[in-house]
Design a protein around this motif. Structure first.
Motif, PDB file in Angstrom:
ATOM      1  N   GLU A  44       1.110  -1.411   0.099  1.00 19.46           N
ATOM      2  CA  GLU A  44      -0.039  -0.209  -0.213  1.00 19.46           C
ATOM      3  C   GLU A  44       1.188   1.383   0.164  1.00 19.46           C
ATOM      4  O   GLU A  44       0.908   2.480  -1.072  1.00 19.46           O
ATOM      5  CB  GLU A  44      -1.212  -0.554   0.851  1.00 19.46           C
ATOM      6  CG  GLU A  44      -2.222  -0.950   1.003  1.00 19.46           C
ATOM      7  CD  GLU A  44      -2.901  -0.689  -0.347  1.00 19.46           C
ATOM      8  OE1 GLU A  44      -3.455   0.390  -0.471  1.00 19.46           O
ATOM      9  OE2 GLU A  44      -3.383  -1.897  -0.789  1.00 19.46           O
ATOM     10  N   VAL A  45       2.311   1.258   0.837  1.00 19.97           N
ATOM     11  CA  VAL A  45       2.334   2.132   0.933  1.00 19.97           C
ATOM     12  C   VAL A  45       3.360   2.604  -0.601  1.00 19.97           C
ATOM     13  O   VAL A  45       3.581   3.860  -0.958  1.00 19.97           O
ATOM     14  CB  VAL A  45       4.033   2.266   2.073  1.00 19.97           C
ATOM     15  CG1 VAL A  45       4.744   2.794   1.835  1.00 19.97           C
ATOM     16  CG2 VAL A  45       3.012   2.201   3.393  1.00 19.97           C
ATOM     17  N   ALA A  46       4.015   1.696  -0.960  1.00 21.40           N
ATOM     18  CA  ALA A  46       4.712   2.185  -2.645  1.00 21.40           C
ATOM     19  C   ALA A  46       3.661   1.904  -3.429  1.00 21.40           C
ATOM     20  O   ALA A  46       4.168   2.944  -4.495  1.00 21.40           O
ATOM     21  CB  ALA A  46       5.447   0.508  -3.008  1.00 21.40           C
ATOM     22  N   ARG A  47       2.485   1.675  -3.405  1.00 20.10           N
ATOM     23  CA  ARG A  47       1.391   2.092  -4.126  1.00 20.10           C
ATOM     24  C   ARG A  47       0.390   3.761  -4.208  1.00 20.10           C
ATOM     25  O   ARG A  47       0.785   4.291  -5.351  1.00 20.10           O
ATOM     26  CB  ARG A  47      -0.284   1.676  -3.873  1.00 20.10           C
ATOM     27  CG  ARG A  47      -1.097   1.218  -4.620  1.00 20.10           C
ATOM     28  CD  ARG A  47      -2.638   0.454  -4.552  1.00 20.10           C
ATOM     29  NE  ARG A  47      -1.779  -0.941  -5.199  1.00 20.10           N
ATOM     30  CZ  ARG A  47      -2.144  -1.880  -4.608  1.00 20.10           C
ATOM     31  NH1 ARG A  47      -3.268  -1.396  -3.281  1.00 20.10           N
ATOM     32  NH2 ARG A  47      -1.932  -3.282  -5.136  1.00 20.10           N
ATOM     33  N   ASN A  48       0.698   4.378  -2.844  1.00 22.38           N
ATOM     34  CA  ASN A  48       1.067   5.655  -3.063  1.00 22.38           C
ATOM     35  C   ASN A  48       1.722   6.646  -3.078  1.00 22.38           C
ATOM     36  O   ASN A  48       1.222   7.408  -3.670  1.00 22.38           O
ATOM     37  CB  ASN A  48       0.941   5.887  -1.437  1.00 22.38           C
ATOM     38  CG  ASN A  48      -0.426   5.653  -0.817  1.00 22.38           C
ATOM     39  OD1 ASN A  48      -1.914   5.112  -1.078  1.00 22.38           O
ATOM     40  ND2 ASN A  48      -0.187   5.123   0.731  1.00 22.38           N
ATOM     41  N   ILE A  49       3.228   5.727  -3.208  1.00 24.82           N
ATOM     42  CA  ILE A  49       4.432   6.564  -3.427  1.00 24.82           C
ATOM     43  C   ILE A  49       4.560   7.014  -4.775  1.00 24.82           C
ATOM     44  O   ILE A  49       4.427   7.664  -6.407  1.00 24.82           O
ATOM     45  CB  ILE A  49       5.699   6.459  -3.180  1.00 24.82           C
ATOM     46  CG1 ILE A  49       6.000   6.084  -1.427  1.00 24.82           C
ATOM     47  CG2 ILE A  49       6.593   6.386  -3.582  1.00 24.82           C
ATOM     48  CD1 ILE A  49       6.976   5.858  -1.118  1.00 24.82           C
ATOM     49  N   GLY A  70      -6.547  17.397  -6.771  1.00 26.94           N
ATOM     50  CA  GLY A  70      -7.271  16.202  -5.910  1.00 26.94           C
ATOM     51  C   GLY A  70      -6.729  15.062  -5.075  1.00 26.94           C
ATOM     52  O   GLY A  70      -6.678  13.762  -4.585  1.00 26.94           O
ATOM     53  N   ASN A  71      -4.921  14.879  -4.973  1.00 27.70           N
ATOM     54  CA  ASN A  71      -4.187  14.147  -5.183  1.00 27.70           C
ATOM     55  C   ASN A  71      -4.286  14.722  -2.800  1.00 27.70           C
ATOM     56  O   ASN A  71      -3.828  15.486  -2.573  1.00 27.70           O
ATOM     57  CB  ASN A  71      -2.939  13.841  -5.571  1.00 27.70           C
ATOM     58  CG  ASN A  71      -2.007  13.128  -5.591  1.00 27.70           C
ATOM     59  OD1 ASN A  71      -1.572  12.315  -3.871  1.00 27.70           O
ATOM     60  ND2 ASN A  71      -1.447  12.077  -5.796  1.00 27.70           N
ATOM     61  N   SER A  72      -4.410  13.140  -2.343  1.00 26.83           N
ATOM     62  CA  SER A  72      -3.961  13.038  -1.324  1.00 26.83           C
ATOM     63  C   SER A  72      -2.413  12.268  -0.709  1.00 26.83           C
ATOM     64  O   SER A  72      -2.153  12.316   0.728  1.00 26.83           O
ATOM     65  CB  SER A  72      -4.941  12.889  -0.558  1.00 26.83           C
ATOM     66  OG  SER A  72      -4.906  11.252  -0.488  1.00 26.83           O
ATOM     67  N   VAL A  73      -1.337  12.108  -1.324  1.00 29.41           N
ATOM     68  CA  VAL A  73      -0.376  11.740  -1.215  1.00 29.41           C
ATOM     69  C   VAL A  73       1.026  12.806  -0.506  1.00 29.41           C
ATOM     70  O   VAL A  73       0.801  13.479  -0.951  1.00 29.41           O
ATOM     71  CB  VAL A  73       0.245  10.818  -2.200  1.00 29.41           C
ATOM     72  CG1 VAL A  73       1.817   9.780  -2.133  1.00 29.41           C
ATOM     73  CG2 VAL A  73      -0.813   9.264  -2.830  1.00 29.41           C
ATOM     74  N   SER A  74       0.753  12.400   0.636  1.00 28.39           N
ATOM     75  CA  SER A  74       2.559  13.226   1.119  1.00 28.39           C
ATOM     76  C   SER A  74       3.605  12.426   1.096  1.00 28.39           C
ATOM     77  O   SER A  74       3.475  11.635   1.812  1.00 28.39           O
ATOM     78  CB  SER A  74       1.558  13.706   2.370  1.00 28.39           C
ATOM     79  OG  SER A  74       2.723  14.293   3.239  1.00 28.39           O
ATOM     80  N   LEU A  75       4.648  12.439   0.458  1.00 22.34           N
ATOM     81  CA  LEU A  75       5.475  11.392   0.118  1.00 22.34           C
ATOM     82  C   LEU A  75       6.441  11.384   1.116  1.00 22.34           C
ATOM     83  O   LEU A  75       7.375  11.162   1.896  1.00 22.34           O
ATOM     84  CB  LEU A  75       6.103  12.695  -1.131  1.00 22.34           C
ATOM     85  CG  LEU A  75       6.404  12.325  -1.993  1.00 22.34           C
ATOM     86  CD1 LEU A  75       7.347  12.869  -3.513  1.00 22.34           C
ATOM     87  CD2 LEU A  75       6.126  10.372  -3.144  1.00 22.34           C
ATOM     88  N   GLU A  76       6.322  12.769   2.080  1.00 21.73           N
ATOM     89  CA  GLU A  76       6.689  12.938   3.762  1.00 21.73           C
ATOM     90  C   GLU A  76       6.016  11.601   4.604  1.00 21.73           C
ATOM     91  O   GLU A  76       6.819  10.642   5.677  1.00 21.73           O
ATOM     92  CB  GLU A  76       6.479  13.928   4.267  1.00 21.73           C
ATOM     93  CG  GLU A  76       7.910  15.530   3.430  1.00 21.73           C
ATOM     94  CD  GLU A  76       7.009  15.521   2.401  1.00 21.73           C
ATOM     95  OE1 GLU A  76       6.357  16.189   2.265  1.00 21.73           O
ATOM     96  OE2 GLU A  76       7.609  16.897   2.007  1.00 21.73           O
TER      97      GLU A  76
END
Length: 129
Positions: free
Chosen positions: A24-29, A89-95
């Motif tokens: 899931e983390v890899a998919r988010n990144i 509309g993206n909610s992914v924060s790389l940090e």
């Protein structure tokens, strides 16, 4: 034989949960720049493992069907992570994803340590150490 030892079963389940969370983390990144993508994570391991212990197993309707394992990574629910949303509309924060990746690494190391400790106890009890 080793499936009946609770400590080893829990360490295996923790490792499987860590694997699913890493995906899931890899998919988010990977979707950090995808417009409209929402970040996801898994339920905490303690909640999913406790739910499995309380009887969250599948019902077998036919004697020829295989029973579900006591715990499987399919039991972990994917949840949407609340956080600020960018203008596209993206909610992914790389940090935040990097922090989650560090948590996943720590959890994986913990599950390996628990598994190794269980194997050391078995070896000691058999007199092979």
């Amino acid at each position: 034989m080793f499936e009946k030892i609770e400590m080893l079963r829990m360490a295996r389940a923790m490792g499987q949960h860590t694997q699913a969370r890493h995906i899931e983390v890899a998919r988010n990144i990977a979707h950090a720049d995808t417009p409209g993508f929402r970040a996801h994570d898994l339920q905490p391991f303690a909640e999913t493992y406790r739910q499995a212990e309380e009887g969250g197993t599948l019902r077998v309707s036919n004697a020829r069907h295989l029973d579900a394992p006591q715990w499987s990574p399919g039991g972990a629910r994917v949840i949407e992570v609340a956080g600020p949303v960018s203008p596209n509309g993206n909610s992914v924060s790389l940090e935040e994803e990097m922090v989650r990746a560090a948590e996943v690494k720590s959890s994986h190391d913990r599950s390996l340590t628990i598994y190794r400790s269980g194997l050391d106890l078995l070896r000691s009890s058999l007199g092979r150490r």
